[in-house]
Design an enzyme around this catalytic site. Sequence first.
Site, PDB file in Angstrom:
ATOM      1  N   HIS A 177       0.695  -1.046  -0.147  1.00 21.20           N
ATOM      2  CA  HIS A 177       0.303  -0.292   0.020  1.00 21.20           C
ATOM      3  C   HIS A 177       0.759   1.039  -0.025  1.00 21.20           C
ATOM      4  O   HIS A 177       1.347   1.744   0.987  1.00 21.20           O
ATOM      5  CB  HIS A 177      -0.640  -0.336   1.487  1.00 21.20           C
ATOM      6  CG  HIS A 177      -1.572   0.693   0.980  1.00 21.20           C
ATOM      7  ND1 HIS A 177      -3.433   0.728   1.810  1.00 21.20           N
ATOM      8  CD2 HIS A 177      -2.184   2.640   0.483  1.00 21.20           C
ATOM      9  CE1 HIS A 177      -3.956   1.721   1.546  1.00 21.20           C
ATOM     10  NE2 HIS A 177      -3.327   2.726   0.832  1.00 21.20           N
TER      11      HIS A 177
ATOM     12  N   GLU B 296      -3.093  -1.701  -3.864  1.00 27.24           N
ATOM     13  CA  GLU B 296      -3.730  -0.348  -2.735  1.00 27.24           C
ATOM     14  C   GLU B 296      -3.068   0.711  -2.762  1.00 27.24           C
ATOM     15  O   GLU B 296      -2.047   1.024  -2.400  1.00 27.24           O
ATOM     16  CB  GLU B 296      -3.696  -1.274  -0.737  1.00 27.24           C
ATOM     17  CG  GLU B 296      -4.312  -2.745  -0.998  1.00 27.24           C
ATOM     18  CD  GLU B 296      -4.746  -2.834   0.764  1.00 27.24           C
ATOM     19  OE1 GLU B 296      -4.959  -4.027   0.917  1.00 27.24           O
ATOM     20  OE2 GLU B 296      -4.000  -2.401   1.211  1.00 27.24           O
TER      21      GLU B 296
ATOM     22  N   HIS C  62      -8.102  -5.468   7.504  1.00 21.57           N
ATOM     23  CA  HIS C  62      -7.577  -3.780   8.411  1.00 21.57           C
ATOM     24  C   HIS C  62      -7.681  -4.946  10.102  1.00 21.57           C
ATOM     25  O   HIS C  62      -9.200  -5.430  10.152  1.00 21.57           O
ATOM     26  CB  HIS C  62      -8.153  -3.238   8.528  1.00 21.57           C
ATOM     27  CG  HIS C  62      -7.734  -1.807   9.265  1.00 21.57           C
ATOM     28  ND1 HIS C  62      -6.818  -0.967   8.302  1.00 21.57           N
ATOM     29  CD2 HIS C  62      -7.783  -1.974  10.412  1.00 21.57           C
ATOM     30  CE1 HIS C  62      -6.259  -0.087   8.984  1.00 21.57           C
ATOM     31  NE2 HIS C  62      -7.276  -0.219  10.436  1.00 21.57           N
TER      32      HIS C  62
END
Length: 237
Positions: A43, A70, A190
């Site tokens: 990410h 991401e 998450h």
Amino acid sequence: MTKLSVNINKIATLRNSRGGDTPNLVQFAKDVQRFGAQGVTIHPRPDERHIRYQDAYNLKPVVHTEYNIEGNPISKFVDMVLEIKPTQVTLVPDSIDTLTSNAGWDTIKNKDFLTEVISEFKRNNIRTSIFVDPILSQIEGAKATGANRIELYTESFAHQYNIGNKDEIKQYTQCAELSNSIGLGVNAGHDLSLDNIQFFKQHIPELLEVSIGHALISESLYLGIENVVNMYLNKLK
């Protein structure tokens, strides 16, 4: 079996803290795949505080499983993804100063923008996923953008599970059921951890992939990365 994609941002954070190349991010990506992980997630953020944009290019030749990038689809991010052509791009609505992802997209309000971005990625044969809160209307909104999958934002589940409220899972189950019924694949990520991943997996029908970084790397400090990867794989069976 649900696929495990290991988010290696924290390895980049550790590397950057000393300004050198230890631990080596590319070698770590090779190792987690050798240990059984079915994907690698990164990410990159605009300030490159952990994953650098160059890392995304360096990892491309060594990720032989699923490569998931991401990020917020700003121009620089979109250009990078189109050049690398990973297996999957996951769109996350991070602001520049966000410490970590803290909300899903409003897929209704941002429908036109997301549709345009997703169309470009799909024209280049890149699977697309949208990071969303567990809200039924947002799942329907994600479908309207043309996305292939959603990634359920699981922080609220993880928090509630930790304090003993297992009923929080119900809204995630409902969102997964809706997604499956309208042809959207379901990913999640998450704050998933060894403590909660099996319970989550058991209640999410047709869960295709979980992306786990912070907890997995933290647990590995005590238990070792190879051991932890295989512990997750066993819990995801």
